[in-house]
Design a protein around this motif. Structure first.
Motif, mmCIF file in Angstrom:
data_model
loop_
_atom_site.group_PDB
_atom_site.id
_atom_site.type_symbol
_atom_site.label_atom_id
_atom_site.label_comp_id
_atom_site.label_asym_id
_atom_site.label_seq_id
_atom_site.Cartn_x
_atom_site.Cartn_y
_atom_site.Cartn_z
ATOM 1 N N GLY A 161 44.225 33.770 -45.727
ATOM 2 C CA GLY A 161 44.505 35.157 -45.373
ATOM 3 C C GLY A 161 45.914 35.417 -44.933
ATOM 4 N N GLY A 162 46.724 34.354 -44.862
ATOM 5 C CA GLY A 162 48.108 34.544 -44.453
ATOM 6 C C GLY A 162 49.037 34.222 -45.598
ATOM 7 N N ALA A 163 50.220 33.821 -45.262
ATOM 8 C CA ALA A 163 51.182 33.390 -46.261
ATOM 9 C C ALA A 163 51.924 32.186 -45.700
ATOM 10 C CB ALA A 163 52.157 34.506 -46.596
ATOM 11 N N PRO A 164 51.807 30.993 -46.273
ATOM 12 C CA PRO A 164 51.089 30.752 -47.526
ATOM 13 C C PRO A 164 49.572 30.828 -47.348
ATOM 14 C CG PRO A 164 51.786 28.679 -46.561
ATOM 15 C CD PRO A 164 52.389 29.754 -45.719
ATOM 16 N N ASP A 165 48.890 30.937 -48.441
ATOM 17 C CA ASP A 165 47.434 31.090 -48.438
ATOM 18 C C ASP A 165 46.859 30.219 -49.562
ATOM 19 O OD1 ASP A 165 44.857 31.903 -48.138
ATOM 20 O OD2 ASP A 165 45.160 33.930 -48.917
ATOM 21 N N PRO A 166 46.146 29.184 -49.193
ATOM 22 C CA PRO A 166 45.781 28.697 -47.856
ATOM 23 C C PRO A 166 46.942 27.950 -47.180
ATOM 24 C CG PRO A 166 44.258 27.904 -49.577
ATOM 25 C CD PRO A 166 45.476 28.403 -50.269
ATOM 26 N N ALA A 167 46.777 27.746 -45.847
ATOM 27 C CA ALA A 167 47.737 26.977 -45.062
ATOM 28 C C ALA A 167 47.001 25.759 -44.485
ATOM 29 C CB ALA A 167 48.311 27.829 -43.942
ATOM 30 N N TYR A 168 47.389 24.565 -44.936
ATOM 31 C CA TYR A 168 46.690 23.333 -44.566
ATOM 32 C C TYR A 168 47.383 22.632 -43.400
ATOM 33 C CZ TYR A 168 44.540 23.953 -49.152
ATOM 34 O OH TYR A 168 43.865 24.454 -50.233
ATOM 35 N N LEU A 169 46.576 22.106 -42.478
ATOM 36 C CA LEU A 169 47.095 21.248 -41.417
ATOM 37 C C LEU A 169 47.019 19.816 -41.934
ATOM 38 C CD1 LEU A 169 48.101 20.728 -38.549
ATOM 39 C CD2 LEU A 169 45.711 20.717 -37.781
ATOM 40 N N ILE A 198 37.765 18.115 -47.768
ATOM 41 C CA ILE A 198 37.545 16.671 -47.710
ATOM 42 C C ILE A 198 38.006 16.049 -49.014
ATOM 43 C CG2 ILE A 198 35.869 14.820 -47.311
ATOM 44 C CD1 ILE A 198 36.146 16.736 -44.956
ATOM 45 N N LEU A 199 38.880 15.039 -48.899
ATOM 46 C CA LEU A 199 39.336 14.282 -50.053
ATOM 47 C C LEU A 199 38.713 12.893 -50.038
ATOM 48 C CD1 LEU A 199 43.170 15.094 -50.191
ATOM 49 C CD2 LEU A 199 41.241 16.398 -51.114
ATOM 50 N N ALA A 200 38.432 12.361 -51.228
ATOM 51 C CA ALA A 200 37.876 11.010 -51.360
ATOM 52 C C ALA A 200 38.676 10.236 -52.399
ATOM 53 C CB ALA A 200 36.408 11.082 -51.774
ATOM 54 N N ARG A 201 38.834 8.937 -52.139
ATOM 55 C CA ARG A 201 39.575 8.077 -53.066
ATOM 56 C C ARG A 201 38.905 6.716 -53.127
ATOM 57 N NH1 ARG A 201 44.790 5.009 -53.119
ATOM 58 N NH2 ARG A 201 45.769 5.432 -55.152
ATOM 59 N N GLU A 202 38.844 6.144 -54.315
ATOM 60 C CA GLU A 202 38.194 4.849 -54.522
ATOM 61 C C GLU A 202 39.203 3.712 -54.420
ATOM 62 O OE1 GLU A 202 35.406 4.392 -57.913
ATOM 63 O OE2 GLU A 202 36.640 2.658 -58.467
ATOM 64 N N GLY A 203 38.844 2.705 -53.607
ATOM 65 C CA GLY A 203 39.622 1.474 -53.586
ATOM 66 C C GLY A 203 40.856 1.454 -52.724
ATOM 67 N N GLY A 204 41.294 2.583 -52.192
ATOM 68 C CA GLY A 204 42.480 2.621 -51.339
ATOM 69 C C GLY A 204 42.521 3.917 -50.558
ATOM 70 N N ALA A 205 43.342 3.943 -49.506
ATOM 71 C CA ALA A 205 43.404 5.115 -48.634
ATOM 72 C C ALA A 205 43.881 6.356 -49.390
ATOM 73 C CB ALA A 205 44.331 4.830 -47.466
ATOM 74 N N VAL A 206 43.393 7.515 -48.957
ATOM 75 C CA VAL A 206 43.878 8.786 -49.493
ATOM 76 C C VAL A 206 45.392 8.833 -49.312
ATOM 77 C CG1 VAL A 206 43.860 11.297 -49.154
ATOM 78 C CG2 VAL A 206 41.711 10.002 -49.094
ATOM 79 N N ASN A 207 46.134 9.114 -50.394
ATOM 80 C CA ASN A 207 47.592 9.009 -50.332
ATOM 81 C C ASN A 207 48.311 10.288 -50.769
ATOM 82 O OD1 ASN A 207 47.158 8.916 -53.067
ATOM 83 N ND2 ASN A 207 47.973 6.851 -53.362
ATOM 84 N N ALA A 208 47.595 11.403 -50.759
ATOM 85 C CA ALA A 208 48.228 12.695 -51.034
ATOM 86 C C ALA A 208 47.514 13.758 -50.219
ATOM 87 C CB ALA A 208 48.163 13.031 -52.514
ATOM 88 N N ASN A 209 48.272 14.767 -49.770
ATOM 89 C CA ASN A 209 47.724 15.853 -48.961
ATOM 90 C C ASN A 209 47.557 17.121 -49.799
ATOM 91 O OD1 ASN A 209 47.877 14.279 -46.576
ATOM 92 N ND2 ASN A 209 50.032 14.836 -46.327
ATOM 93 N N PRO A 210 46.642 17.995 -49.387
ATOM 94 C CA PRO A 210 46.589 19.311 -50.029
ATOM 95 C C PRO A 210 47.903 20.055 -49.779
ATOM 96 C CG PRO A 210 45.219 19.267 -48.066
ATOM 97 C CD PRO A 210 45.643 17.859 -48.308
ATOM 98 N N VAL A 211 48.264 20.913 -50.710
ATOM 99 C CA VAL A 211 49.556 21.610 -50.664
ATOM 100 C C VAL A 211 49.347 23.074 -50.286
ATOM 101 C CG1 VAL A 211 51.571 22.292 -52.019
ATOM 102 C CG2 VAL A 211 50.510 20.048 -52.392
ATOM 103 N N ASP A 212 50.133 23.542 -49.315
ATOM 104 C CA ASP A 212 50.044 24.950 -48.906
ATOM 105 C C ASP A 212 50.153 25.874 -50.117
ATOM 106 O OD1 ASP A 212 49.751 24.346 -46.263
ATOM 107 O OD2 ASP A 212 51.832 24.749 -45.702
#
Length: 294
Positions: A126-134, A60-74
């Motif tokens: 557990g795979g590669a990449p690890d972690p793998a984010y949707l 879970i990502l949180a951001r103040e004042g504006g929409a979340v604008n970056a994703n987690p990276v594999d």
């Protein structure tokens, strides 16, 4: 008979890739988190709830004042902390507030009367990449923390210039930016202002905004007195005074100062006239007059 050699060749090929340091693409989750909603909210915390997808974990990502604008990276492992800004930052201002298998987190360390945006991503390990984010279509939503009202209410009030159709109320203010004054005729004020609402006042009784039934706003500004007009003679008017701050129209609803005062009676405009006497004798007389408007 050809199936076993094919499997062996596939295994050896994958092993060769792994040994050579060449990444193997593993399947990410296919169902994203959804239905991101909110529970308890106060001045410095928000309860965030969501429905899980089919990943092994959720971030879970949180951001103040504006929409979340970056994703987690594999392939990147992040540290989470439910105290806002204490977890890892992704991009600019996107903080990791939760990583795990649950469906809820209380995020604290927030600022009153401020909007926070959240995004939920499923991921596997557990795979590669690890972690793998949707990262496709994460569950998103936003919520605003409660405002923080003044701590000191009005502490006293008095009346002056009381007439049959108007009166002046004077008060000692608290520590809010402004004071909202409600008035009701004949009985105590029985409704409160609503936080977040900007009311319109009018010193002519009955023409300002009405809260509930019969409770009229006659003042919603700075200052420490107001003259109320449009009143009825010999009638009691009840007052409730609330301190509030302009940011978020944040009313202090606890301990409103209340008081009341009665207008003087109204004098008739016309006196009786045309007095005449009749049937007069040595012991009695009949007096006749035209009535006034009393």
């Amino acid at each position: 008979m050809l199936k076993k050699p094919l499997r062996l060749k596939t295994f050896l090929f994958l092993l060769l890739l792994s040994t050579a340091g060449i990444g193997i693409a593993w399947a990410q989750p296919t169902v994203q988190s959804s239905n991101l909603t909110f529970g308890a909210i106060d001045t410095n915390s928000i309860e965030v709830n969501w429905t899980r997808g089919n990943g092994g974990f959720v971030i879970i990502l949180a951001r103040e004042g504006g929409a979340v604008n970056a994703n987690p990276v594999d392939g990147s492992v992040y540290a989470a902390n439910n105290s806002f800004t204490a977890g890892d930052q992704i991009g600019s201002g996107n903080y990791v507030v939760y990583i795990g298998t649950g469906t809820s987190v209380v995020v604290n360390g927030l600022t009153p009367n401020t909007t926070y945006h959240f995004a939920a991503y499923e991921f596997d390990t557990g795979g590669a990449p690890d972690p793998a984010y949707l990262v496709t279509s994460p569950a998103t939503n936003s919520e605003t923390t409660d405002c923080e009202p003044p701590t000191d209410q009005v502490t006293g009030a008095s009346f002056s210039a009381i007439q049959d159709n108007q009166m002046t109320i004077n008060w000692t203010g608290g520590n809010g930016d402004r004071t909202l004054v409600l008035v009701k005729e004949g009985s105590a004020v029985d409704a409160q202002p609503t936080i977040g609402v900007d009311y319109t006042s009018n010193t002519n009784f009955g023409t300002g905004d009405e809260i509930g039934t019969g409770n009229f706003v006659i003042h919603d500004d700075g200052g420490s007195n107001v003259t109320l007009s449009g009143l009825t003679g010999a009638t009691t008017y009840h007052f409730a005074l609330y301190e509030y701050d302009l940011a978020g129209f944040c009313y202090q609803l606890t301990g409103a100062f209340t008081t009341s005062e009665t207008t003087v009676c109204s004098e008739p405009d016309n006196s009786p006239g045309s007095l005449t006497f009749s049937a007069t004798n040595d012991s009695q007389s009949t007096l006749t007059w035209s009535g006034g408007d009393g």
